[in-house]
Motif scaffolding. Structure first.
Motif, PDB file in Angstrom:
ATOM      1  N   GLU A   1       0.836  -1.188   0.000  1.00  0.00           N
ATOM      2  CA  GLU A   1       0.000   0.000   0.000  1.00  0.00           C
ATOM      3  C   GLU A   1       0.883   1.254   0.000  1.00  0.00           C
ATOM      4  O   GLU A   1       2.018   1.228   0.483  1.00  0.00           O
ATOM      5  CB  GLU A   1      -0.903   0.018   1.238  1.00  0.00           C
ATOM      6  N   ASP A   2       0.361   2.330  -0.534  1.00  0.00           N
ATOM      7  CA  ASP A   2       1.135   3.564  -0.611  1.00  0.00           C
ATOM      8  C   ASP A   2       1.653   3.993   0.755  1.00  0.00           C
ATOM      9  O   ASP A   2       2.799   4.447   0.890  1.00  0.00           O
ATOM     10  CB  ASP A   2       0.288   4.692  -1.200  1.00  0.00           C
ATOM     11  N   GLU A   3       0.800   3.842   1.791  1.00  0.00           N
ATOM     12  CA  GLU A   3       1.196   4.300   3.114  1.00  0.00           C
ATOM     13  C   GLU A   3       2.284   3.418   3.754  1.00  0.00           C
ATOM     14  O   GLU A   3       2.874   3.787   4.762  1.00  0.00           O
ATOM     15  CB  GLU A   3      -0.015   4.367   4.056  1.00  0.00           C
ATOM     16  N   GLU A   4       2.561   2.260   3.151  1.00  0.00           N
ATOM     17  CA  GLU A   4       3.614   1.382   3.662  1.00  0.00           C
ATOM     18  C   GLU A   4       4.994   1.720   3.109  1.00  0.00           C
ATOM     19  O   GLU A   4       6.011   1.254   3.638  1.00  0.00           O
ATOM     20  CB  GLU A   4       3.295  -0.083   3.323  1.00  0.00           C
TER      21      GLU A   4
END
Length: 217
Positions: free
Chosen positions: A141-144
């Motif tokens: 995920e982008d936030e990872e």
């Protein structure tokens, strides 16, 4: 080779072999059979030598370490090229990794340069991970992304220091660096797509064999 370059290369070798804190400018001059005055003509002190070494180190990392995923370079091959480049650079400049907080604490100029280069490296690692996701090699995920970059850089930067604190005999050789590469593959495996997993396991087996060969030559 110019005297200045000889001083840099000799310093790298001595720092790696004996530890930076155990090597003085007089040791470096004696190793090269030059006078201390000749050394000081090129460098003001040992910290000045270390700063120049770091600039070479940074060039190695930024110019040679980050392959691009292109039609000519398969994504999994890019991972292998990246880890090989990190391994080679770490091996050449291993005294940095063994004593990094102390070195940065002694030289504000080195710390400033280090932080600048590390920001650039973080951006390059981010680009590499995104390109691997685009090629459907890994999924995240982008936030990872920020945390993944930090974890990979933690292993690259501090694996040697960690190893030295965990072993009575803390000699640094090829086997130590291959262990670090294997840790990176462990981190990447949960993110690897099913289609790409065989390739990643093949890379793991290759580095496991390199580790065994280096451990028992």
């Amino acid at each position: 080779m110019k005297t200045r370059d000889k001083i840099i290369q000799a310093s790298i070798a001595l720092f790696n072999e004996q530890g930076e804190r155990n090597v003085t400018t007089n040791h470096i001059a004696a190793h090269l059979s030059i006078s201390p005055g000749n050394l000081y003509y090129h460098f003001r002190n040992k910290e000045d030598i270390i700063l120049s070494i770091y600039e070479e180190y940074a060039r190695n990392l930024l110019l040679d370490t980050f392959p691009q995923v292109t039609s000519e370079v398969e994504p999994l091959d890019a991972i292998i090229l990246y880890m090989d480049s990190v391994f080679q650079t770490t091996m050449k400049f291993r005294f940095f990794y063994s004593n990094l907080p102390v070195l940065l604490g002694k030289s504000p100029s080195l710390r400033e340069k280090y932080v600048e280069v590390q920001h650039a490296i973080a951006e390059r690692v981010s680009q590499l991970l995104v390109s691997l996701r685009t090629a459907n090699i890994i999924i995240f995920e982008d936030e990872e992304l920020v945390d993944m970059v930090s974890i990979l850089r933690l292993i690259n930067t501090f694996w040697v220091s960690f190893y030295q604190t965990q072993n009575i005999v803390n000699e640094i050789n090829d086997s130590v660096f291959y262990q670090g590469v294997l840790k990176i593959l462990v981190i990447l495996r949960p993110y690897t797509t099913e289609a790409s997993l065989p390739g990643l396991l093949k890379a793991r087996d290759m580095y496991q064999q390199r580790y065994q060969d280096a451990l028992y030559p």
